[in-house]
Write a protein that holds these residues in place. Structure first.
Motif, PDB file in Angstrom:
ATOM      1  N   MET B   1       0.841  -1.188   0.000  1.00  0.00           N
ATOM      2  CA  MET B   1       0.000   0.000   0.000  1.00  0.00           C
ATOM      3  C   MET B   1       0.868   1.227   0.000  1.00  0.00           C
ATOM      4  SD  MET B   1      -3.076  -0.717   2.513  1.00  0.00           S
ATOM      5  CE  MET B   1      -2.261  -1.597   3.783  1.00  0.00           C
ATOM      6  N   TRP B   3       0.637   4.540  -1.900  1.00  0.00           N
ATOM      7  CA  TRP B   3       0.463   5.662  -2.816  1.00  0.00           C
ATOM      8  C   TRP B   3       1.037   6.915  -2.215  1.00  0.00           C
ATOM      9  CZ3 TRP B   3      -3.579   4.394   0.296  1.00  0.00           C
ATOM     10  CH2 TRP B   3      -4.294   3.262  -0.052  1.00  0.00           C
ATOM     11  N   LEU B 361     -10.489   3.708   1.086  1.00  0.00           N
ATOM     12  CA  LEU B 361      -9.895   2.379   1.105  1.00  0.00           C
ATOM     13  C   LEU B 361     -10.775   1.382   0.371  1.00  0.00           C
ATOM     14  CD1 LEU B 361      -8.763   2.304   4.814  1.00  0.00           C
ATOM     15  CD2 LEU B 361      -7.286   2.335   2.826  1.00  0.00           C
ATOM     16  N   GLY B 362     -10.148   0.388  -0.203  1.00  0.00           N
ATOM     17  CA  GLY B 362     -10.883  -0.689  -0.850  1.00  0.00           C
ATOM     18  C   GLY B 362     -11.453  -1.620   0.198  1.00  0.00           C
ATOM     19  N   SER B 363     -12.240  -2.574  -0.242  1.00  0.00           N
ATOM     20  CA  SER B 363     -12.786  -3.499   0.741  1.00  0.00           C
ATOM     21  C   SER B 363     -12.876  -4.886   0.136  1.00  0.00           C
ATOM     22  CB  SER B 363     -14.159  -3.034   1.214  1.00  0.00           C
ATOM     23  OG  SER B 363     -15.018  -2.953   0.114  1.00  0.00           O
ATOM     24  N   THR B 364     -13.075  -5.829   0.995  1.00  0.00           N
ATOM     25  CA  THR B 364     -13.193  -7.213   0.561  1.00  0.00           C
ATOM     26  C   THR B 364     -14.320  -7.861   1.329  1.00  0.00           C
ATOM     27  OG1 THR B 364     -12.002  -9.288   0.302  1.00  0.00           O
ATOM     28  CG2 THR B 364     -11.515  -8.041   2.277  1.00  0.00           C
ATOM     29  N   LEU B 376     -10.226  -8.166  -3.842  1.00  0.00           N
ATOM     30  CA  LEU B 376     -10.915  -6.927  -3.491  1.00  0.00           C
ATOM     31  C   LEU B 376     -12.294  -6.924  -4.147  1.00  0.00           C
ATOM     32  CD1 LEU B 376      -8.062  -4.359  -4.144  1.00  0.00           C
ATOM     33  CD2 LEU B 376      -8.738  -5.370  -1.987  1.00  0.00           C
ATOM     34  N   PRO B 380      -9.488   0.590  -4.128  1.00  0.00           N
ATOM     35  CA  PRO B 380      -9.304   1.872  -3.450  1.00  0.00           C
ATOM     36  C   PRO B 380      -9.547   3.003  -4.449  1.00  0.00           C
ATOM     37  CG  PRO B 380      -7.201   0.861  -3.928  1.00  0.00           C
ATOM     38  CD  PRO B 380      -8.240  -0.145  -4.266  1.00  0.00           C
TER      39      PRO B 380
END
Lengths: 627, 688
Positions: B1, B3, B361-364, B376, B380
């Motif tokens: 992670m 960026w 944020l991305g999620s799962t 995912l 994100p």
């Protein structure tokens, strides 16, 4: 195996015994003498079972495979008469024989084995003798069925008498064609008879060994896969055994330790290395030789015995000393036809040593084919027959040397060098007539030098040979150019040299010998190595085609070794100059080429790594467990 | 992670000793070059006893490059740059205080004399000017002899009577009292037939009168200053030698544009003999880019490079015993929080030097076993990039836990925004009429309920703003320590129930305020070390404090005393491996599911500190997670200890717990910012 899945089947008759056979499934023997395979029986459990033997009681049964057919043999007793039945359940054939009576004695125990369509039934009688009954397994059943109760004659095989005392046997098993084991008791005056397990040599009628079993036995003895199983006191005892080839020396007890029955010593036997076997055999050989004079009295007997089967090792070795070529050959053929056992290997080593000894004494004697066959078929090593290669060198048996070099893992550097020198010095014309194995060289050596003209014009991968050479930064003069392109040695010689390249060596030990190589031969060898190197480099995977062809590492190692050993000589020789400079240029070009490749590899790696890094930068959801 | 881009801090710019531990305080205040070109934030790194003390950062300014820094008049820090100004920095306020125009165009170098009363600057126009350091500023004193050609480097004679100035192709020695150059200025010939000019990048004047010059041909040369003759020449590198530092007249360290540093020592030619020569003794290669600054410490060589690394290389002959001091140390990352997290809204705010980035944020929906990467279900999302106006760099930033407020501050401005997320679109609306306050805000922190904002300010004060719907802001109160404080507040920690606020100021005092009545509650007992992170436990209201010497304390706010666990920790002592870590704890958070869990992280590890477990003693393995994972469940019990350390994510910029089973971690791959650095080999930057 799942025992829970067993299911019951109620049969219509009493079962005597179920025999299982390796490939034939299970055979069920009923009390009435009928036999069914288990499959047939399970299909219809309630099928009618015929009674074949009315009032006779089965005493013993055994099942065997004869070819693809199961054979079941059982013996029955009725009113002190004993009958033997031979059944082939697949052919539905049944033969009944009556055993010849033996006075008041009656059989206590049976055992049988089938060899060459003949059932050999051994019976232990209550008169402490073992009788042998031979029953032929005829195919033509129809005629025979007419006859009722053929009476079988028996012959005395062995009297179980031990120095006056008589062994009261209770059970016997057959170990091999010369040995049987009998479990029984020896009466001792004034004491309880002691039970013991004995092994007898039937050929020489001797007791081979015995083992006391003071805790008493059940009187039963089983034998599977070279192990005895018997009940000794309250424990099941397993005793390993091994039967040596029956020999007179063994029979008269001259053979030390060859047939001990002690469990521990047998464990040792199994772990014995070949070398130890050699030692034991060599000592045995010497014993045999020493005994030679003393044994002259019995020699008649031994030859008589020898006719029946292959000779024992000691005898064989004796015979090798002076027999004619033909006899030697036939004897050895017999020996080699035997099934491979660990000791056979050592035996053959001894045999080869004996042969080479004879060769040394008598230069006219040289069984070339025989030796080649032995080397080819057996995994011999140099140390097993140290003189073989020396004799071969003396006899200029190039093919045998080639085979030895390819097969022996432990050739001393001195011998390797001697071979190399011999190979290099032998003339090409002579080689043309010699039969050597060309597999290693035939795939890449240009047989016809005339092909060269054609070859240079072939474009390989878009590049002509000339372009390649430009890249190598070399301008090879026309005459030396042929050096790099055509094989400097003939096909046969190449194959022989490949064998040398293939052999194992230690640099330190080889180097001093290589220094003695005559200059012309050294140049020739180097030329050949250079040729191989160029050939190797032509291929992407740097391997030469063919079986047992030298690897690039072997070539490079030998090249370095040869240059190390002969460098001063090479530098002085005018004819080596071109060769060395070409070699130098070629190696330099190769090094450059590979360094460029390395650079490319490095760049690619870096790219890969960057890629990987980029991947790792991405967003991810991971599971992290912290304990 | 990763960026987030950490701010690139090229070169160690100033090194000072803050604590007079060894009586060496300010004995040899170093002056080291900063980057030419656009200004960068630079940091003051106290190196008291080589503890990894978190650096204090003075934010940069796009228009003011800093070419040279020096300490003068005690611990006043001056900087000069190509902007032509000499700037004094306010170290307590961490800002540029006063600027004076040098009057000679871009300033290439600045040095203070041995007493720290005078500054000499070397200018683009070839002049060397002397400034007097006076209370409250500097005063121009006079011009020294001017020659054509920019003055790239300067050095005072230890007796302060002469200055040597290095230019392109020559150097000259100037008599300070008369202001004239010595008759012989020494032309420095280019080696061989090279037509290139020879740039003297660094120069030093020894008390013996020897001039040491370092030039772009990789040479370190020793000259007789009166005759102008070359005594010795050492070619240490094929590329330029950029920096040079002298200590004790017999030790020189130089840094080159290939990232190498070399140590030169004046050693007797024969053992016991009187004749001495300079010998290149130790080559080191710790940097990948230009080494722009070098310095000596009593036991170590310190170098800073364009690769944003500060390297402390101990001199083994000066280290008495094989201890922690004898270990090479590298500092790469700012020990500051540059990321903030909106836990409820699952947003991350990244602070860059001139803009902010807001990410969702991305999620799962999956779960898995340890180490598995889950697919995912939502990627994100980069929501918005907010550019700061003007040349000033962003000082601090924060996003509220609910994700609807966002604030940042530069040296002169404070901005508050309202974030509206409607579906996929995101809109930012600037909150008008933000109360005027004296910027900069050193730290911004929203309360857990997102209803108030705390602004760390100068002189120990904390402003409390009330956030109003739909988008307003009202100044509620200013909290100040009762005894007053000169230093700025740099760390804030509000309690989850909105009752307490802890604030750490530059003098390392931790003040606790009661927010219900806006009163000062108490001061945490002084511990003589920099505080690197604080946090208040949501259920117990215990303040957890991490110091830069790696000590951990737990202070009960209601009871105004250290907790018994904290006392146990102090009496038992922490594990040696824990104490010997290099990077300080930069963030503390708690596990809502298990009140005995404290989550900590530094650059190289994240740690779950379980107070319910026994502390490890020195014989135990501190990093025992991998061992534990191999053990069967039953055997783990005996091996467990309080420090559950995970080193999987490195280098770690930020870590926070979003909810009871979701942890967000921001990594900053070193390779990532190295690729953004200029090429490592020195390139010609100016000339004909």
């Amino acid at each position: 195996m799942n025992l829970d899945k067993a299911f019951k089947a109620t049969l219509s008759a009493d079962v005597y015994r179920i025999h299982s056979l390796p490939q034939g499934g299970a055979l069920v023997l009923f009390r009435g003498g009928a036999v069914r395979t288990l499959d047939v029986l399970l299909e219809a459990p309630q099928q009618e079972i015929e009674n074949l033997i009315s009032a006779e009681a089965i005493r013993w049964s055994g099942a065997f495979m004869e070819g693809q057919q199961p054979v079941l043999i059982f013996t029955t007793e009725k009113d002190r008469n004993f009958f033997v039945y031979v059944q082939k359940p697949k052919l539905c054939s049944l033969h009944k024989y009556k055993l010849e009576q033996q006075g008041s004695a009656k059989p206590l125990c049976f055992t049988a084995h089938i060899t060459n369509q003949t059932v050999t039934l051994l019976c232990l009688y209550s008169n402490n003798s073992v009788y042998q009954v031979l029953i032929p397994l005829q195919q033509n059943t129809e005629e025979e069925e007419e006859k009722e109760e053929e009476i079988l004659s028996k012959s005395l095989l062995l009297n179980l008498s031990v120095s006056g005392a008589v062994l009261k046997g209770t059970s016997l098993v057959v170990l091999d064609k010369d040995h049987i084991a009998v479990l029984g008791s020896l009466p001792e005056p004034g004491k309880k008879p002691k039970e013991c397990l004995t092994i007898w040599n039937t050929k020489f009628q001797t007791l081979q060994t015995s083992k006391e079993l003071p805790l008493g036995t059940s009187g039963q003895l089983w034998c599977y896969e070279e192990k005895f199983f018997l009940i000794h006191g309250k424990v099941l005892t397993v005793i390993m055994y091994k039967c040596e080839t029956s020999s007179l020396a063994a029979a008269v007890g001259k053979l030390k330790d060859s047939q001990t029955l002690d469990v521990s010593s047998f464990v040792n036997w199994n772990t014995l290395e070949d070398e130890e076997l050699v030692v034991s055999f060599q000592s045995q050989e010497s014993v045999a030789l020493k005994a030679e004079s003393r044994m002259s009295l019995r020699s008649n007997r031994s030859t008589v015995a020898g006719q029946s089967g292959p000779l024992s090792v000691g005898q064989l070795l004796l015979r090798l000393k002076d027999s004619s070529n033909y006899v030697v050959e036939t004897e050895l053929k017999k020996l080699m036809a035997k099934a491979p056992t660990p000791d056979l290997q050592a035996t053959i080593g001894c045999v080869v040593t004996a042969l080479t000894d004879r060769c040394k004494r008598n230069p006219k004697f040289y069984p070339q084919n025989l030796l080649q066959e032995i080397v080819e078929t057996r995994d011999l090593s140099y140390s097993l027959c140290p003189d073989l290669m020396a004799v071969a060198l003396e006899q200029k048996d190039l093919h045998l040397l080639q085979m030895c070099l390819e097969r022996f893992p432990d050739i001393p550097e001195e011998i390797t060098y001697a071979c190399l020198k011999a190979f290099l010095s032998v003339s090409e014309d002579h080689l043309k007539s010699v039969d050597v194995n060309l597999d290693s060289a035939i795939c890449y050596v240009d047989v016809e030098l005339n092909d060269m003209e054609v070859k240079t014009e072939i474009l390989e991968n878009g590049f002509s040979e000339e372009m390649d050479q430009d890249m190598c930064d070399t301008k090879i003069p026309q005459e030396s150019r042929s050096v790099g392109e055509s094989c400097p040695v003939g096909l046969q010689k190449a194959a022989l040299l490949n064998a040398v390249l293939h052999s194992a060596y230690t640099e330190t030990f080889l180097l001093p010998h290589l220094k003695n190589l005559p200059a012309q031969q050294a140049v020739l060898f180097l030329r050949y190595l250079y040729y191989l190197y160029v050939k190797c480099s032509e291929k992407v995977n740097t391997t030469l085609p063919g079986i047992r062809s030298p690897t690039i590492n072997q070539i490079m190692d030998w090249m370095c070794l040869l240059l190390d050993a002969q460098f001063t000589v090479m530098v002085m020789l005018p004819e080596a100059k071109d060769l060395l400079s070409n070699l130098h240029k070629f190696v330099r070009a190769q090094v450059r080429f590979y360094s460029e490749l390395n650079k490319i590899e490095g760049s690619l790696r870096e790219l890969q790594r960057l890629n990987h890094l980029r991947e790792s930068q991405t967003y991810s959801i991971e599971v992290l467990e912290i304990i | 992670m990763g960026w987030s881009r950490a701010r690139v801090i090229p070169g160690a710019t100033a090194i000072r000793r803050v604590r007079p531990v060894l009586g060496l305080c300010r004995a040899s205040p170093g002056l080291y070059r900063a980057l030419p070109g656009p200004a960068r934030p630079y940091r003051v790194v106290p190196v008291p006893r080589c503890d990894p003390v978190p650096a204090q950062v003075i934010p940069g300014h796009e228009a003011r490059s800093v070419e040279s820094l020096c300490w003068a008049a005690g611990d006043r820090l001056f900087g000069a740059g190509l902007g032509g100004d000499i700037t004094e920095y306010d170290l307590s306020g961490l800002s540029a205080a006063r600027g004076v125009d040098g009057g000679g165009g871009p300033i290439w170098s600045m040095v203070a004399n041995s007493t720290g009363t005078q500054l000499a600057i070397g200018c683009e126009d070839g002049s060397v000017k002397i400034f007097q350091v006076v209370p409250g500023g500097i005063q121009f004193e006079r011009n020294l002899d001017r020659r054509k050609g920019r003055v790239l480097c300067l050095s005072w004679h230890p007796s302060d009577t002469h200055i040597v100035a290095g230019s392109i192709d020559f150097f000259r020695v100037i008599d300070v009292t008369s202001g004239t150059s010595c008759p012989r200025s020494s032309p420095i010939p280019s080696p061989g037939t090279a037509k290139r000019e020879c740039v003297v990048w660094a120069i030093a004047l020894l008390s013996s009168g020897t001039v040491v010059s370092a030039d772009s041909f990789g040479r370190v040369q020793f000259w007789d200053w009166e005759q102008g003759t070359l005594a010795e020449s050492h070619t240490v590198s094929t590329s330029a030698v950029l920096s040079l530092a002298v200590a004790q007249e017999d030790s020189i360290i130089v840094g080159t544009s290939t990232g190498a540093t070399y140590h030169l020592q004046l050693l007797p030619v024969r053992l016991g003999g009187l004749e001495k020569r300079w010998v290149r003794t130790k080559p080191f290669q710790f940097h990948s880019h230009d080494v722009r600054a070098v310095a000596h410490s009593p036991t170590a060589l310190i170098s800073g490079g364009l690769d944003a690394q500060l390297v402390i290389r101990p001199l083994m002959e000066k280290v008495q015993k094989k201890s922690y001091d004898a270990v090479l140390r590298k500092f790469t990352f700012p020990h500051r929080r540059l990321v903030s997290c909106a836990r409820k809204a699952r947003l991350l705010l990244f602070q860059f030097s001139q803009y902010l980035e807001l990410w969702r944020l991305g999620s799962t929906e999956e779960t898995g076993k340890d180490g598995e990467v889950l697919p995912l279900c939502r990627m994100p999302e980069h929501l918005v990039q907010l550019k700061s106006k003007g040349p000033e760099h962003i000082y601090s930033s924060c996003v509220s836990p609910c994700g609807t407020w966002l604030g940042y501050s530069t040296a002169s401005r404070f901005q508050l925004y309202r974030v509206h997320c409607d579906g996929d679109g995101v809109s930012l609306r600037k909150v008008p009429k933000v109360p005027k306050l004296l910027p900069p805000a050193y730290q911004l922190q929203f309360s857990a309920d997102s209803e108030s904002l705390f602004v760390a300010s100068a002189r120990g004060s904390v402003h409390v703003f009330q956030l109003l719907e739909p988008g307003g802001c009202k100044h509620l109160h200013t909290l100040r320590p009762p005894s007053g404080c000169s230093e700025a507040v740099y760390l804030l920690a509000p309690s989850a129930d909105g009752h307490w606020l802890a604030a750490v100021s530059g003098d390392w005092a931790i003040h606790i305020y009661n927010l219900k009545c806006f009163k000062h509650h108490c001061v945490v007992p002084t511990y003589d070390c920099a505080v690197s992170a604080i946090a208040i436990h949501p259920s117990t209201n215990n303040l957890v404090i991490a110091y830069s010497d790696q000590q951990l304390f737990e202070f009960s706010i209601p009871e105004k005393q250290y907790t018994s666990w904290s006392r146990t920790v102090q009496s038992r002592g922490l594990h040696r491996a824990w104490l010997e870590r290099d990077s300080p704890i930069t963030h503390i958070t708690f596990n809502p599911k298990n009140p005995s869990h404290i989550l900590l992280h530094d650059t190289y590890l994240l740690c779950v500190l379980d107070k319910s477990l026994p502390l490890p003693d020195d014989s135990a393995l501190l990093m025992n997670q991998s061992t534990l994972k191999q053990l069967p469940e039953t055997a783990r019990k005996r091996q467990l200890h309080a420090f559950k350390i995970c080193k999987k994510f490195q280098p770690l910029l930020f870590m926070d717990l979003l909810d009871k089973n979701c942890l967000v971690v921001v990594e900053r791959p070193i390779m990532d910012f190295k690729t953004q650095l200029p090429l490592p080999v020195q390139q010609k930057k100016f000339g004909t």
